[in-house]
Design a protein around this motif. Structure first.
Motif, short mmCIF file in Angstrom:
data_model
loop_
_atom_site.label_atom_id
_atom_site.label_comp_id
_atom_site.label_asym_id
_atom_site.label_seq_id
_atom_site.Cartn_x
_atom_site.Cartn_y
_atom_site.Cartn_z
N MET A 142 7.48 -2.21 -6.84
CA MET A 142 6.73 -3.24 -6.11
C MET A 142 6.27 -2.72 -4.75
SD MET A 142 8.83 -6.68 -6.98
CE MET A 142 8.05 -7.56 -5.68
N GLN A 143 7.15 -1.95 -4.10
CA GLN A 143 6.80 -1.36 -2.78
C GLN A 143 5.57 -0.47 -2.93
OE1 GLN A 143 9.99 1.03 -0.99
NE2 GLN A 143 8.43 2.45 -0.28
N TYR A 144 5.52 0.34 -4.01
CA TYR A 144 4.39 1.25 -4.22
C TYR A 144 3.10 0.46 -4.46
CZ TYR A 144 1.43 4.88 -6.17
OH TYR A 144 0.38 5.73 -6.39
N ILE A 145 3.18 -0.53 -5.34
CA ILE A 145 1.98 -1.32 -5.65
C ILE A 145 1.46 -2.01 -4.40
CG2 ILE A 145 1.16 -3.35 -6.94
CD1 ILE A 145 3.09 -2.41 -9.23
N ALA A 146 2.40 -2.53 -3.59
CA ALA A 146 2.00 -3.20 -2.34
C ALA A 146 1.35 -2.21 -1.38
CB ALA A 146 3.22 -3.85 -1.69
N ALA A 147 1.84 -0.96 -1.38
CA ALA A 147 1.36 0.03 -0.40
C ALA A 147 -0.04 0.55 -0.74
CB ALA A 147 2.34 1.20 -0.31
N ILE A 148 -0.40 0.59 -2.04
CA ILE A 148 -1.68 1.23 -2.40
C ILE A 148 -2.82 0.22 -2.55
CG2 ILE A 148 -0.58 3.17 -3.57
CD1 ILE A 148 -1.35 1.82 -6.25
N THR A 149 -2.54 -1.07 -2.36
CA THR A 149 -3.61 -2.06 -2.53
C THR A 149 -4.52 -2.05 -1.30
OG1 THR A 149 -1.96 -3.68 -1.86
CG2 THR A 149 -2.51 -3.59 -4.17
N ASN A 150 -5.67 -2.65 -1.49
CA ASN A 150 -6.77 -2.62 -0.51
C ASN A 150 -6.34 -3.07 0.89
OD1 ASN A 150 -9.18 -2.71 0.76
ND2 ASN A 150 -10.03 -4.38 -0.44
N PRO A 151 -6.47 -2.18 1.90
CA PRO A 151 -6.02 -2.56 3.25
C PRO A 151 -6.97 -3.51 3.97
CG PRO A 151 -6.90 -0.34 3.26
CD PRO A 151 -6.94 -0.81 1.84
N ASN A 152 -8.20 -3.71 3.43
CA ASN A 152 -9.18 -4.55 4.14
C ASN A 152 -8.77 -6.02 4.17
OD1 ASN A 152 -10.70 -2.29 4.53
ND2 ASN A 152 -11.93 -2.59 2.68
N GLN A 153 -8.04 -6.44 3.12
CA GLN A 153 -7.59 -7.84 3.10
C GLN A 153 -6.09 -7.86 3.31
OE1 GLN A 153 -9.19 -9.00 -0.72
NE2 GLN A 153 -10.73 -10.23 0.30
N ARG A 154 -5.67 -7.09 4.29
CA ARG A 154 -4.24 -6.84 4.50
C ARG A 154 -3.44 -8.14 4.68
NH1 ARG A 154 -1.85 -3.56 2.34
NH2 ARG A 154 -2.91 -1.72 3.13
N ALA A 155 -4.01 -9.13 5.39
CA ALA A 155 -3.23 -10.34 5.70
C ALA A 155 -2.77 -11.04 4.43
CB ALA A 155 -4.07 -11.29 6.56
N GLU A 156 -3.72 -11.28 3.49
CA GLU A 156 -3.38 -11.99 2.25
C GLU A 156 -2.48 -11.13 1.37
OE1 GLU A 156 -3.15 -14.87 -0.71
OE2 GLU A 156 -3.53 -14.93 1.44
N VAL A 157 -2.83 -9.84 1.30
CA VAL A 157 -2.03 -8.90 0.50
C VAL A 157 -0.60 -8.86 1.04
CG1 VAL A 157 -1.75 -6.47 -0.13
CG2 VAL A 157 -4.02 -7.50 -0.17
N GLU A 158 -0.48 -8.78 2.37
CA GLU A 158 0.83 -8.73 3.01
C GLU A 158 1.63 -10.00 2.70
OE1 GLU A 158 2.61 -6.49 4.82
OE2 GLU A 158 1.07 -5.04 4.31
N ARG A 159 0.93 -11.16 2.70
CA ARG A 159 1.62 -12.43 2.43
C ARG A 159 2.24 -12.42 1.04
NH1 ARG A 159 1.44 -17.33 0.03
NH2 ARG A 159 -0.34 -16.78 -1.26
N VAL A 160 1.40 -12.06 0.05
CA VAL A 160 1.88 -12.05 -1.34
C VAL A 160 2.97 -11.00 -1.51
CG1 VAL A 160 1.21 -11.63 -3.73
CG2 VAL A 160 -0.30 -12.93 -2.23
N LYS A 161 2.71 -9.79 -0.95
CA LYS A 161 3.69 -8.70 -1.06
C LYS A 161 5.02 -9.12 -0.44
CE LYS A 161 3.74 -5.19 1.85
NZ LYS A 161 3.28 -4.00 2.58
N ASN A 162 4.93 -9.73 0.73
CA ASN A 162 6.14 -10.19 1.43
C ASN A 162 6.89 -11.20 0.59
OD1 ASN A 162 7.08 -9.15 3.73
ND2 ASN A 162 6.22 -10.68 5.09
N MET A 163 6.13 -12.13 0.00
CA MET A 163 6.74 -13.17 -0.85
C MET A 163 7.48 -12.52 -2.02
SD MET A 163 6.14 -16.14 0.34
CE MET A 163 5.06 -17.04 1.41
N LEU A 164 6.81 -11.57 -2.67
CA LEU A 164 7.40 -10.94 -3.86
C LEU A 164 8.66 -10.15 -3.49
CD1 LEU A 164 4.13 -9.72 -5.60
CD2 LEU A 164 5.52 -11.65 -6.28
N LEU A 165 8.58 -9.39 -2.38
CA LEU A 165 9.74 -8.59 -1.97
C LEU A 165 10.89 -9.47 -1.48
CD1 LEU A 165 7.97 -5.59 -0.18
CD2 LEU A 165 9.03 -5.58 -2.41
#
Length: 997
Positions: free
Chosen positions: A116-139
């Motif tokens: 999960m950490q890897y998938i979260a790290a390689i996703t698009n950084p341009n929409q970091r806020a939303e990606v971070e929210r979902v990633k944070n939730m999952l972790l």
């Protein structure tokens, strides 16, 4: 094939073993573990060995190394399989899943976190806020689920007692937009065993919270976790409690929800301490204080708690009877309530997390297809001393997954052979469909027999269930019991049965099967919890609202629920492109150094890894697309290096393999080359390594030559630029000097006021020479306009300046030097003129250099007034009182030097060859403060120079001299109230007293 690992670390891919045997497999696995290589491949399956230590292989640098790479391009790693799954999802728009399996303590949960950490790290950084929210939730959800779903066991600090399948949803750009978690069989024993969160609550919660829950810190005070409390844990419970509390807050649990969670945990702990006794025929609660605490924690009435614990309400038609429990029934009900509450709490937490992380407002028509990566972290095959219902379910789950795994691998192999036009040969393997059927088949399977036994009216016992199994499965090759094998003393009568699983034989005890299968929680408890004043607790028990007389459907048994969830899970996985991680636990003591051979061998068997290798290399051990194969091995053949001119890459590969003599061990598909034995591949690798060395040397040679030529061209270019720049600077300077001094002859001061331009460094000496030339020209220009007399005066002034500059203050350079001052004086002119004319006639001198009145010391050491006349031949002493009668003459060639003092006085000492020095002080000047020393010295020096003779000039105080052959000193001293300078005798010589203001 994994690159960049030498054979000292063993074979990175088990498919490339020379012989597929358990010994070779274990030897390679052990070697890689001891060398710190915890990951290996079986084709596209990752085999992971728990290192039991922190390893620096999960940082940002490592992530970058695996991002976008093919599976075999880098050494084996979890990130490689995570990237492969992500690429398949993003590029081919396929749903994928990663199945992580292995026994308790093998590192499955850690593996899922890293994926999960890897998938979260390689996703698009341009929409970091939303990606971070979902990633944070999952972790963070991971952290919470671990706390409630894992337990401290003797084998593992963080043993997963539930299977977890997490779907991560991605939008069409490949960014995570949400997720969903499914859980499978949280063992009901968890409520009454050492679950992590009970420990964490006891040891990590603040005292104020524990007081409000009536909880002590000592785990041994609570029956349910007494055993777990004695386990030494490497987990920091204080930090864990804070981490779980923070995670719940981040995920979005409200304060009331978190408090309810703590209250439920506390209730379970207190329930374990509730004891029952008998007073006659009446069953009583022996510690009624606990009832009051339970009432407070459950937000209900005390009498309702007591009644639910001691009585069971039974509806017979329209009549309602309250039946009192025996001690055994009350204890059983209490334990059932604790287990049910914990299970319900866990399911509620999963549901709550799903509510928060689910995909919102996603319209496939607007946003494109929503793809999924699933991560399955599920319990591995288990064989304990005593195997019960939970182990039976877990092992059934592993049978299902193994069946799916073998089917998918075989299917993938078969499909690839068909795609490539390679003939398919049947592969022998252990097909465990027979065991899956043994468990789940309708009417005949073990689950069906168990459900039938639970539905029987009357007293149902585990023995009855075993009899049913013996009746239905007596002839099944994979089932046996003591009744069916009377001579097998490893099985107990009326208790044990054995199943021959794909991973080995397992003996199960039927004790508890019936109870664990039935929903044994009395309806009274459900009503009690539904009627709680706590809305969160009430929502967990919706079935409690049914009235006592209302007839309901019989709830599904635990076995049926689990079977249905497994069938659903397998269908879900089968619809996705699967990737596998097989986790192995190297030892039971959590040592980073110990590799227990037998322990690992069992796991390799349970996981079916050898079977996997056999299936993967049944036909061909290695396959690769033609372009990629050529890219790696083209340097081996002269026909393919550096580029081939054959019609296709396939023909080039054929020519290469024929040239190496491997044509017999190869098959050529439509797009891939297939190599049968690993030996061929290793031979290719060896030839490649040898050629790469030569190519590298050649490239180094070419590159070094290129660099040298580039460096030479740069240096040459720099030199050309430097020269051009220097020329430019020189020309610029000369042009500027020319411009500034162009009209210098017409200038009043002949260019003295003109400021010289700053020269470039290279012209500094040139500028000095130029200035010197200019100064000489300027002096010559001034001098050439002078009369002979003026020229003489200028030369004298220059000589004076050279001799006395910086030594004396006033040299008289600003005034005209008259030289013959006595002839110009009206008082003395006539008499002096007569004497000088007579001397000129007599001594034949050409011109008078200097004349002046002086004060002198005579040979008797007395001071007297005299005059001196210096011609170009003699120095004359005269007596002004006797009409300037000549007293004595000194030939000028006899004068060797003059000494003057550095002060303003007019003292002069003429040194002679015969040591009869003349000491005088000039006087009679008009104006009185006029200094004539500079004129006297300059005139003498100029004359001596014209005659090419040397005159020594000394500036000193005191002045050393010789009087009549005797050495003496002349000192100048100022005296107040003195009008004229005068000499006096001293012990060492003479003192010249001068007016001192």
């Amino acid at each position: 094939m994994a690159e960049h690992e030498s054979l000292e670390y063993g074979k990175a891919d088990f498919v490339l073993l020379d012989n597929v045997s358990m010994e070779e497999f274990m030897g390679n696995l052990k070697l890689r573990f001891e060398k710190g290589r915890i990951y290996s491949y079986i084709g596209e399956v990752v085999v992971s060995v728990n290192p039991y230590r922190a390893m620096n292989i999960y940082g940002r640098d490592t992530i970058e190394q695996y991002k976008g790479r093919e599976l075999y391009e880098r050494p084996p790693h979890l990130f490689a399989i995570a990237d492969a799954a992500y690429k398949a999802m993003k590029r081919r728009n396929k749903d994928t899943c990663i199945v992580i399996s292995g026994e308790s303590g093998a590192g499955k949960t850690e593996a899922s976190k890293y994926i999960m950490q890897y998938i979260a790290a390689i996703t698009n950084p341009n929409q970091r806020a939303e990606v971070e929210r979902v990633k944070n939730m999952l972790l963070k959800s991971n952290c919470v689920l671990e706390a409630f779903g894992n337990a401290k066991t003797n084998r593992n600090d963080n043993s997963s007692r539930f299977g977890k399948y997490m779907d991560i949803n991605f939008d069409f750009k490949g960014d995570p937009i949400g997720g969903h978690i499914s859980n499978y069989l949280l063992e009901k024993v968890n409520g009454t065993s050492a679950n992590n969160d009970s420990h964490t609550l006891l040891r990590g919660a603040p005292d104020s919270l524990l007081r409000s829950l009536h909880i002590q810190k000592d785990p041994t005070a609570y029956n349910y976790i007494k055993v777990g409390g004695q386990i030494k844990s490497s987990i920091n419970d204080g930090a864990d409690f804070k981490a779980v509390a923070d995670a719940m807050k981040v995920i979005g649990f409200t304060g009331d929800e978190v408090q309810t969670v703590y209250k439920i945990l506390a209730t379970i702990l207190h329930l374990g301490n509730l004891t029952f006794g008998v007073d006659g025929d009446v069953t009583l609660i022996e510690n009624p204080k606990l009832v009051s605490i339970l009432r407070e924690l459950l937000s209900t009435k005390e009498e309702n708690v007591e009644k639910a614990m001691l009585y069971r309400t039974v509806a017979t038609g329209r009549d309602v009877i309250e039946k009192q429990h025996t001690i055994q029934e009350a204890s059983y009900g209490r334990d059932a309530l604790a287990k049910a509450m914990y299970e319900r709490l866990f399911c509620w937490i999963v549901g709550r997390i799903n509510d928060i992380i689910e995909v919102r407002n996603y319209d496939a028509r607007v946003h494109g297809k929503n793809t999924v990566i699933g991560v399955l972290d599920i319990y591995g095959f288990e064989i304990f001393q005593n195997n019960s219902f939970e182990q039976f379910c877990i092992n059934y789950c592993n049978e299902k997954l193994q069946q799916l795994f073998i089917q998918l691998v075989l299917k993938q192999e078969q499909e690839e052979y068909q795609r490539e036009g390679i003939p398919w040969k049947h592969i022998d393997y252990f097909n465990n469909q027979i065991i899956v059927d043994l468990v789940e088949q309708q009417h005949k399977g073990i689950f069906s027999v168990l459900d039938e036994a639970c539905m029987n009216v009357g007293k149902v016992t585990d023995e009855v269930f075993l009899q049913g199994l013996n009746g239905k499965l007596a002839k099944h090759a994979h089932y046996t019991s003591r009744k069916l094998s009377p001579t097998d003393k490893s099985l107990e009568f009326d208790r044990d049965f054995r199943i021959r699983h794909y991973a080995g034989d397992v003996v199960y005890s039927v004790v508890g099967f019936i109870d664990k299968n039935k929903d044994t929680l009395f309806q009274d408890f459900k009503r009690l919890l539904y009627n709680s004043a706590n809305p969160v607790l009430k929502a967990m028990w919706p079935e409690g609202k049914l009235s006592i007389t209302e007839v309901t459907k019989r709830p599904l048994t635990a076995a049926t629920l689990f079977k249905n969830s497994m069938i659903s899970l397998v269908e879900n996985l089968a619809s996705k492109e699967p990737y596998y991680v097989r986790c192995i636990k190297p030892n039971d003591v959590k040592s980073p150094l110990l590799f227990e051979q037998e322990r690992c061998r069992h796991q390799v068997e349970y996981l079916g890894l050898l079977e996997n290798v056999r299936v993967r290399r049944a036909g061909f051990a290695y396959r690769q697309t033609y372009p990629r194969f050529l890219q790696r091995y083209k340097m081996i053949s002269e026909f393919t290096w550096p580029n081939h001119d054959l019609p296709s890459d396939k023909d080039a590969v054929k020519r290469l393999m024929q040239g190496c003599g491997f044509d017999h061990d190869v098959a050529y598909g439509k797009t891939k080359v297939f190599i049968r034995t690993p030996r061929t591949l290793f031979s290719l690798e060896e030839q490649r390594a040898e050629m790469v060395q030569r190519i590298v040397l050649f490239l180094q040679k070419v590159w070094r030559g290129t660099i040298a030529r580039m460096r030479y061209r740069r240096m040459r270019a720099a030199l050309v630029i430097l020269r051009a720049y220097r020329r430019y600077k020189v020309k610029s300077y000369i042009r500027e000097v020319n411009r500034r001094f162009k009209n210098v002859r017409a200038m009043k001061d002949y260019g003295r006021h003109v400021k010289w331009p700053t020269p470039p460094k290279v012209l500094r000496k040139f500028e000095e020479a130029l200035r010197s030339i200019y100064n000489r020209w300027w002096a010559w220009t001034l001098i050439k306009g002078l009369s002979p007399e003026e020229a003489l005066q200028v030369r004298a002034k220059v000589a004076s300046l050279e001799a006395l500059k910086g030594q004396r203050a006033d040299l008289g350079l600003q005034r005209a030097w008259e030289g013959n001052y006595l002839v110009n004086s009206p008082d003395t002119a006539s008499s002096f003129t007569l004497v000088s004319s007579e001397l000129q006639r007599k001594d034949k001198f050409m011109r008078v250099l200097f004349s002046c009145n002086v004060r002198k010391i005579n040979r008797f050491h007395k001071a007297e007034d005299r005059a001196v006349l210096i011609t170009d031949r003699h120095l004359y002493k005269m007596d002004p009182l006797k009409q300037y009668k000549p007293m004595k003459s000194i030939p000028l060639y006899n004068v060797t030097g003059v000494s003057v003092s550095p002060g303003k006085d007019q003292l002069v000492v003429f040194h002679t060859k015969d040591s009869r020095d003349l000491v005088v002080c000039l006087q009679g000047m008009v104006p009185a403060n006029e200094s004539r020393i500079g004129e006297l010295v300059g005139t003498l020096l100029s004359h001596f120079k014209s005659e090419k003779r040397k005159l020594q000039v000394n500036i000193a105080s005191p002045i050393q001299c010789s009087m009549n052959g005797r050495k003496c000193t002349v000192i100048v001293e100022p005296k107040i109230n003195l009008t004229q300078p005068d000499f006096t005798k001293s012990r060492s010589g003479y003192i010249l007293a001068v007016p001192g203001n």
